[in-house]
Motif scaffolding. Structure first.
Motif, PDB file in Angstrom:
ATOM      1  N   GLY A 182     -39.977 -29.738 -31.536  1.00 59.73           N
ATOM      2  CA  GLY A 182     -39.910 -30.235 -32.907  1.00 59.73           C
ATOM      3  C   GLY A 182     -39.249 -29.245 -33.845  1.00 59.73           C
ATOM      4  N   LEU A 183     -39.420 -29.479 -35.125  1.00 53.61           N
ATOM      5  CA  LEU A 183     -38.767 -28.639 -36.132  1.00 53.61           C
ATOM      6  C   LEU A 183     -39.182 -27.178 -36.048  1.00 53.61           C
ATOM      7  N   ASP A 184     -40.411 -26.907 -35.646  1.00 53.97           N
ATOM      8  CA  ASP A 184     -40.853 -25.508 -35.518  1.00 53.97           C
ATOM      9  C   ASP A 184     -40.053 -24.747 -34.464  1.00 53.97           C
ATOM     10  N   ASN A 185     -39.459 -25.453 -33.515  1.00 56.95           N
ATOM     11  CA  ASN A 185     -38.653 -24.797 -32.485  1.00 56.95           C
ATOM     12  C   ASN A 185     -37.272 -24.400 -32.981  1.00 56.95           C
ATOM     13  N   TRP A 186     -36.833 -25.001 -34.074  1.00 60.19           N
ATOM     14  CA  TRP A 186     -35.514 -24.707 -34.661  1.00 60.19           C
ATOM     15  C   TRP A 186     -35.707 -23.557 -35.633  1.00 60.19           C
ATOM     16  N   VAL A 187     -35.262 -22.374 -35.267  1.00 62.53           N
ATOM     17  CA  VAL A 187     -35.586 -21.174 -36.039  1.00 62.53           C
ATOM     18  C   VAL A 187     -34.429 -20.625 -36.871  1.00 62.53           C
ATOM     19  N   SER A 188     -33.244 -21.241 -36.796  1.00 63.93           N
ATOM     20  CA  SER A 188     -32.116 -20.757 -37.601  1.00 63.93           C
ATOM     21  C   SER A 188     -32.055 -21.508 -38.930  1.00 63.93           C
ATOM     22  N   SER A 189     -31.365 -20.921 -39.892  1.00 66.21           N
ATOM     23  CA  SER A 189     -31.285 -21.515 -41.227  1.00 66.21           C
ATOM     24  C   SER A 189     -30.493 -22.815 -41.254  1.00 66.21           C
ATOM     25  N   ALA A 190     -29.768 -23.134 -40.200  1.00 62.25           N
ATOM     26  CA  ALA A 190     -29.057 -24.413 -40.139  1.00 62.25           C
ATOM     27  C   ALA A 190     -30.042 -25.580 -40.241  1.00 62.25           C
ATOM     28  N   ARG A 191     -31.274 -25.354 -39.827  1.00 61.99           N
ATOM     29  CA  ARG A 191     -32.296 -26.402 -39.936  1.00 61.99           C
ATOM     30  C   ARG A 191     -32.452 -26.867 -41.378  1.00 61.99           C
ATOM     31  N   ASP A 192     -32.389 -25.925 -42.308  1.00 63.75           N
ATOM     32  CA  ASP A 192     -32.591 -26.266 -43.714  1.00 63.75           C
ATOM     33  C   ASP A 192     -31.453 -27.117 -44.274  1.00 63.75           C
ATOM     34  N   ASN A 193     -30.292 -27.090 -43.638  1.00 60.29           N
ATOM     35  CA  ASN A 193     -29.186 -27.943 -44.070  1.00 60.29           C
ATOM     36  C   ASN A 193     -29.463 -29.407 -43.763  1.00 60.29           C
ATOM     37  N   HIS A 194     -30.302 -29.669 -42.779  1.00 62.55           N
ATOM     38  CA  HIS A 194     -30.587 -31.036 -42.353  1.00 62.55           C
ATOM     39  C   HIS A 194     -31.975 -31.515 -42.759  1.00 62.55           C
ATOM     40  N   PHE A 195     -32.912 -30.579 -42.864  1.00 59.86           N
ATOM     41  CA  PHE A 195     -34.294 -30.906 -43.216  1.00 59.86           C
ATOM     42  C   PHE A 195     -34.734 -29.953 -44.321  1.00 59.86           C
ATOM     43  N   LYS A 196     -34.317 -30.236 -45.549  1.00 59.95           N
ATOM     44  CA  LYS A 196     -34.525 -29.304 -46.665  1.00 59.95           C
ATOM     45  C   LYS A 196     -35.993 -29.012 -46.958  1.00 59.95           C
ATOM     46  N   ASN A 197     -36.833 -30.002 -46.895  1.00 60.79           N
ATOM     47  CA  ASN A 197     -38.244 -29.813 -47.221  1.00 60.79           C
ATOM     48  C   ASN A 197     -39.122 -29.907 -45.978  1.00 60.79           C
ATOM     49  N   ALA A 198     -38.615 -29.371 -44.891  1.00 59.43           N
ATOM     50  CA  ALA A 198     -39.361 -29.447 -43.629  1.00 59.43           C
ATOM     51  C   ALA A 198     -40.662 -28.667 -43.731  1.00 59.43           C
ATOM     52  N   ASN A 199     -41.714 -29.271 -43.237  1.00 57.54           N
ATOM     53  CA  ASN A 199     -43.004 -28.596 -43.176  1.00 57.54           C
ATOM     54  C   ASN A 199     -43.071 -27.876 -41.824  1.00 57.54           C
ATOM     55  N   ALA A 200     -42.296 -26.798 -41.721  1.00 60.34           N
ATOM     56  CA  ALA A 200     -42.191 -26.067 -40.457  1.00 60.34           C
ATOM     57  C   ALA A 200     -42.205 -24.572 -40.760  1.00 60.34           C
ATOM     58  N   LYS A 201     -42.372 -23.783 -39.706  1.00 64.37           N
ATOM     59  CA  LYS A 201     -42.407 -22.334 -39.900  1.00 64.37           C
ATOM     60  C   LYS A 201     -41.077 -21.852 -40.487  1.00 64.37           C
ATOM     61  N   PRO A 202     -41.079 -20.709 -41.144  1.00 60.62           N
ATOM     62  CA  PRO A 202     -39.854 -20.197 -41.775  1.00 60.62           C
ATOM     63  C   PRO A 202     -38.755 -19.912 -40.753  1.00 60.62           C
ATOM     64  N   VAL A 203     -37.513 -20.029 -41.206  1.00 61.21           N
ATOM     65  CA  VAL A 203     -36.367 -19.730 -40.354  1.00 61.21           C
ATOM     66  C   VAL A 203     -36.022 -18.248 -40.462  1.00 61.21           C
ATOM     67  N   ASP A 204     -35.302 -17.730 -39.457  1.00 63.41           N
ATOM     68  CA  ASP A 204     -34.908 -16.325 -39.457  1.00 63.41           C
ATOM     69  C   ASP A 204     -33.630 -16.172 -38.637  1.00 63.41           C
TER      70      ASP A 204
END
Length: 108
Positions: free
Chosen positions: A16-38
Motif C-alpha cells: 500500500g501507500l506506506d510501502n511507497w517511500v519516495s516523495s513522488a508519492r505526494d505528487n499522486h496522493f497529496k493527502n495520503a494518510n501514510a508514513k512520511p516519505v524520505d
C-alpha cells in the motif's frame, strides 16, 4: 513510479501507500494518510515479502525508466551515488539474517 505502484499493489499482498517511500508519492496522493516519505533512502518502495512472492524477505525496490525499446541493447539508466551505496550494502550483507534485497524495477 506511479506505474510501478499500480503494478505492485495489484500483485503483492498487503502492499500500500506506506510501502511507497519516495516523495513522488505526494505528487499522486497529496493527502495520503501514510508514513512520511524520505528521498534519502536510496530506493522508492520498501516491502516485507512474507508471502515469498518475490523471493521473500525485506525488499528495497528502486524504479528506473528508459525510453529505449524493450529489446534494445541500450537499456542504460542513471543511479545516484546513494542508490549505488544502498545496493552495495545489500550485496555485502548477503549472509546476514536480516539482510535486504535491492531490486531495480525497469519500466520501458
Amino acid at each position: 513510479e506511479r506505474f510501478a505502484y499500480d503494478f505492485l499493489i495489484e500483485h503483492l499482498p498487503d502492499f500500500g501507500l506506506d510501502n511507497w517511500v519516495s516523495s513522488a508519492r505526494d505528487n499522486h496522493f497529496k493527502n495520503a494518510n501514510a508514513k512520511p516519505v524520505d528521498d534519502r533512502l536510496g530506493y522508492d518502495f520498501e516491502y516485507w515479502d512474507a508471502g515469498n512472492v518475490l523471493g521473500g524477505g525485506h525488499l528495497l525496490i528502486e524504479v528506473k525508466g528508459t525510453r529505449a525499446p524493450f529489446f534494445s541493447t541500450d537499456q542504460s539508466f542513471f543511479m545516484s551515488s546513494n542508490e549505488v551505496a544502498v545496493a552495495e550494502q545489500c550485496r555485502s550483507d548477503r549472509n546476514a539474517a536480516d539482510r535486504s534485497e535491492y531490486i531495480i524495477m525497469m519500466i520501458a
